[in-house]
Design an enzyme around this catalytic site. Structure first.
Site, PDB file in Angstrom:
ATOM      1  N   CYS A  81      -3.650  -0.672  -2.383  1.00 27.84           N
ATOM      2  CA  CYS A  81      -3.793   0.739  -2.750  1.00 27.84           C
ATOM      3  C   CYS A  81      -4.661   0.855  -3.998  1.00 27.84           C
ATOM      4  O   CYS A  81      -4.352   0.248  -5.030  1.00 27.84           O
ATOM      5  CB  CYS A  81      -2.417   1.343  -2.994  1.00 27.84           C
ATOM      6  SG  CYS A  81      -2.433   3.027  -3.625  1.00 27.84           S
ATOM      7  N   ASN A  82      -5.729   1.627  -3.911  1.00 25.41           N
ATOM      8  CA  ASN A  82      -6.618   1.797  -5.063  1.00 25.41           C
ATOM      9  C   ASN A  82      -5.924   2.497  -6.218  1.00 25.41           C
ATOM     10  O   ASN A  82      -6.106   2.128  -7.382  1.00 25.41           O
ATOM     11  CB  ASN A  82      -7.863   2.590  -4.651  1.00 25.41           C
ATOM     12  CG  ASN A  82      -8.863   1.762  -3.887  1.00 25.41           C
ATOM     13  OD1 ASN A  82      -9.819   1.236  -4.442  1.00 25.41           O
ATOM     14  ND2 ASN A  82      -8.641   1.631  -2.587  1.00 25.41           N
ATOM     15  N   THR A  83      -5.115   3.515  -5.920  1.00 23.82           N
ATOM     16  CA  THR A  83      -4.417   4.230  -6.983  1.00 23.82           C
ATOM     17  C   THR A  83      -3.453   3.295  -7.701  1.00 23.82           C
ATOM     18  O   THR A  83      -3.384   3.278  -8.940  1.00 23.82           O
ATOM     19  CB  THR A  83      -3.658   5.447  -6.411  1.00 23.82           C
ATOM     20  OG1 THR A  83      -4.580   6.290  -5.713  1.00 23.82           O
ATOM     21  CG2 THR A  83      -2.993   6.239  -7.523  1.00 23.82           C
TER      22      THR A  83
ATOM     23  N   GLU B 106      -2.570   9.140   7.646  1.00 31.85           N
ATOM     24  CA  GLU B 106      -1.128   8.928   7.778  1.00 31.85           C
ATOM     25  C   GLU B 106      -0.555   9.652   8.993  1.00 31.85           C
ATOM     26  O   GLU B 106       0.416   9.197   9.588  1.00 31.85           O
ATOM     27  CB  GLU B 106      -0.410   9.381   6.514  1.00 31.85           C
ATOM     28  CG  GLU B 106      -0.614   8.460   5.326  1.00 31.85           C
ATOM     29  CD  GLU B 106       0.067   7.109   5.491  1.00 31.85           C
ATOM     30  OE1 GLU B 106       1.183   7.055   6.053  1.00 31.85           O
ATOM     31  OE2 GLU B 106      -0.521   6.092   5.065  1.00 31.85           O
TER      32      GLU B 106
ATOM     33  N   ASP C 179       0.849  -1.188   0.000  1.00 31.39           N
ATOM     34  CA  ASP C 179       0.000   0.000   0.000  1.00 31.39           C
ATOM     35  C   ASP C 179       0.883   1.236   0.000  1.00 31.39           C
ATOM     36  O   ASP C 179       2.075   1.167   0.329  1.00 31.39           O
ATOM     37  CB  ASP C 179      -0.913   0.010   1.225  1.00 31.39           C
ATOM     38  CG  ASP C 179      -1.920   1.152   1.185  1.00 31.39           C
ATOM     39  OD1 ASP C 179      -2.841   1.079   0.354  1.00 31.39           O
ATOM     40  OD2 ASP C 179      -1.778   2.114   1.954  1.00 31.39           O
ATOM     41  N   SER C 180       0.307   2.367  -0.342  1.00 33.84           N
ATOM     42  CA  SER C 180       1.041   3.620  -0.320  1.00 33.84           C
ATOM     43  C   SER C 180       1.409   4.042   1.098  1.00 33.84           C
ATOM     44  O   SER C 180       2.250   4.915   1.293  1.00 33.84           O
ATOM     45  CB  SER C 180       0.220   4.725  -0.977  1.00 33.84           C
ATOM     46  OG  SER C 180      -0.978   4.940  -0.257  1.00 33.84           O
TER      47      SER C 180
ATOM     48  N   CYS D  67     -10.498   4.129  -1.389  1.00 34.09           N
ATOM     49  CA  CYS D  67      -9.108   4.210  -0.934  1.00 34.09           C
ATOM     50  C   CYS D  67      -9.062   3.433   0.372  1.00 34.09           C
ATOM     51  O   CYS D  67      -9.935   3.626   1.238  1.00 34.09           O
ATOM     52  CB  CYS D  67      -8.696   5.667  -0.707  1.00 34.09           C
ATOM     53  SG  CYS D  67      -7.078   5.850   0.085  1.00 34.09           S
ATOM     54  N   THR D  68      -8.075   2.572   0.523  1.00 33.54           N
ATOM     55  CA  THR D  68      -8.054   1.726   1.724  1.00 33.54           C
ATOM     56  C   THR D  68      -7.707   2.501   2.990  1.00 33.54           C
ATOM     57  O   THR D  68      -7.838   1.973   4.095  1.00 33.54           O
ATOM     58  CB  THR D  68      -7.092   0.537   1.554  1.00 33.54           C
ATOM     59  OG1 THR D  68      -5.838   1.007   1.032  1.00 33.54           O
ATOM     60  CG2 THR D  68      -7.676  -0.514   0.632  1.00 33.54           C
ATOM     61  N   HIS D  69      -7.275   3.752   2.853  1.00 34.41           N
ATOM     62  CA  HIS D  69      -7.119   4.600   4.038  1.00 34.41           C
ATOM     63  C   HIS D  69      -8.475   5.009   4.618  1.00 34.41           C
ATOM     64  O   HIS D  69      -8.592   5.248   5.819  1.00 34.41           O
ATOM     65  CB  HIS D  69      -6.355   5.885   3.688  1.00 34.41           C
ATOM     66  CG  HIS D  69      -4.877   5.720   3.525  1.00 34.41           C
ATOM     67  ND1 HIS D  69      -4.325   5.144   2.400  1.00 34.41           N
ATOM     68  CD2 HIS D  69      -3.840   6.074   4.323  1.00 34.41           C
ATOM     69  CE1 HIS D  69      -3.000   5.159   2.528  1.00 34.41           C
ATOM     70  NE2 HIS D  69      -2.688   5.722   3.671  1.00 34.41           N
TER      71      HIS D  69
ATOM     72  N   TYR E 125      -0.061   8.533  -2.889  1.00 30.23           N
ATOM     73  CA  TYR E 125       0.127   8.236  -4.307  1.00 30.23           C
ATOM     74  C   TYR E 125      -0.849   8.988  -5.201  1.00 30.23           C
ATOM     75  O   TYR E 125      -0.598   9.174  -6.391  1.00 30.23           O
ATOM     76  CB  TYR E 125      -0.064   6.727  -4.551  1.00 30.23           C
ATOM     77  CG  TYR E 125       1.122   5.865  -4.214  1.00 30.23           C
ATOM     78  CD1 TYR E 125       2.235   6.356  -3.521  1.00 30.23           C
ATOM     79  CD2 TYR E 125       1.131   4.519  -4.587  1.00 30.23           C
ATOM     80  CE1 TYR E 125       3.313   5.543  -3.224  1.00 30.23           C
ATOM     81  CE2 TYR E 125       2.209   3.702  -4.290  1.00 30.23           C
ATOM     82  CZ  TYR E 125       3.295   4.206  -3.605  1.00 30.23           C
ATOM     83  OH  TYR E 125       4.363   3.392  -3.312  1.00 30.23           O
ATOM     84  N   GLY E 126      -1.987   9.392  -4.654  1.00 30.92           N
ATOM     85  CA  GLY E 126      -3.045   9.998  -5.469  1.00 30.92           C
ATOM     86  C   GLY E 126      -2.607  11.146  -6.360  1.00 30.92           C
ATOM     87  O   GLY E 126      -2.982  11.202  -7.529  1.00 30.92           O
TER      88      GLY E 126
END
Length: 264
Positions: A72-74, A151, A9-10, A183-185, A41-42
Site C-alpha cells: 500500500c502506497n499510503t 474494491e 495492503d489496504s 497506488c497498487t490498486h 486508507y487514503g
C-alpha cells in the site's frame, strides 16, 4: 528458506505486487492480508494508517514470514520506518521502487504521480523522485475515486472509464512523459488510465521495481527458498471473502484460491 514472503495492503491493490512475485519468484510462498473492511486508507488519518499497518504486519509476523512487502502506497508513506524499526525481518515499501522506475523511464524529468489523498499529501513520491533526480518536475494528482472502483470489482466496467476520465482531468494542462501509478490498486485500472492520457505517456507501476528489490534481498541475505515446487499463496481479508476471491481469480488467474477471513 521455507518461510513465506508477507504482503500487506489496504485491500486488493497489493495483488498487483503478488502477480509480479508469482511471475518472477514462482517457488516462493506468499501470505497476504488485504484490509478491505477498512479500505480505503487514503482519506484516513496518519495515526489510523500506522495502527492498521502495524496490526497487519504483526499478524503476518506471527506466521513466521521472512520478509514483508508493504504494498500500500499510503501505508508505505506514513508507516514504513516504524514497521522497519519494530521487526527484525526486512521490510520493503513501494514508493522508492516506483520513483526509481519512473526516473529511469523519463526522458524529460516531468513525472506525474497518481495516488490517494494520503499518499499525495505526504509528498513521499516528490521526495523520492527528487532524491534520485533533483531537477525533476513532479505533477501530483490525488484520485480518491479510483480505489472504490477496484474494491467493488467494477474496474473493467464502462462506468469505471468515465470515473477515471473525470479523475484525470487535472492533468490535461500538464506536460509529462511518465505517469506513476502511485497506488497498487491502480494497475487494475491501467487500460482506462492509458486511454485517457496522451498516447506517448509511459505508465509505471511500482510492482516490477518492488519485486526486483525483493529478489535482491532474498539473494543478499541468502534466504531464497531452495525447493522448486510451487506453494499456493494464502490470502486473508478483513472484508467479504467472496468479493476478494473473485478479484483474485480474475487478476491472478488462480483457480480456487485459498482466501480466508481475518479479524485484526
Amino acid at each position: 528458506m521455507e518461510a513465506p514472503i508477507g504482503v500487506i495492503d489496504s485491500g486488493v491493490g497489493g495483488l498487483t505486487v503478488v502477480k509480479e512475485l508469482l511471475n518472477r519468484l514462482p517457488n516462493e510462498p506468499i501470505v497476504y492480508i488485504g484490509d478491505d473492511a477498512r479500505c480505503p486508507y487514503g482519506p484516513r488519518s496518519t495515526q489510523e494508517v500506522r495502527k492498521f499497518t502495524m496490526e497487519m504486519a504483526t499478524a503476518l509476523s506471527e506466521t513466521g514470514i521472512k520478509m514483508l512487502v508493504i504494498a500500500c502506497n499510503t501505508a508505505t508513506a506514513v508507516a514504513l520506518d516504524e514497521v522497519r524499526e519494530h521487526f527484525s525481518f526486512p521490510v520493503i515499501g513501494v514508493i522508492v521502487p516506483g520513483a526509481r522506475g519512473a526516473v529511469k523511464a523519463s526522458k524529460t524529468g516531468d513525472i506525474a504521480v497518481l495516488g490517494t489523498v494520503g499518499t499525495i499529501k505526504s509528498h513521499a513520491y516528490d521526495d523520492a523522485i527528487h532524491a534520485l533526480l533533483p531537477s525533476a518536475t513532479v505533477h501530483p494528482l490525488a484520485c480518491p475515486d479510483f480505489v472504490p472502483i477496484v474494491e467493488s470489482g467494477l474496474y473493467k466496467s464502462e462506468n469505471a472509464s468515465g470515473i477515471v476520465k473525470k479523475g484525470l482531468a487535472g492533468l490535461v494542462v500538464k506536460d509529462f512523459d511518465v505517469a506513476i501509478l502511485g497506488c497498487t490498486h491502480y494497475p487494475l485500472l491501467q487500460n482506462h488510465i492509458q486511454a485517457h492520457l496522451p498516447s506517448d505517456v509511459q505508465i509505471i507501476s511500482s510492482a516490477v521495481e518492488t519485486v526486483s528489490d525483493v529478489e535482491c534481498i532474498l539473494v543478499s541475505r541468502n534466504i531464497e527458498r531452495d525447493d522448486s515446487r510451487r506453494v499456493a499463496p494464502i490470502f486473508y481479508t478483513t472484508g467479504q471473502t467472496e468479493q476478494f476471491l473473485s478479484i483474485v481469480e480474475d487478476w491472478l488467474a488462480i483457480d480456487k484460491p485459498d482466501v480466508r477471513h481475518i479479524i485484526l
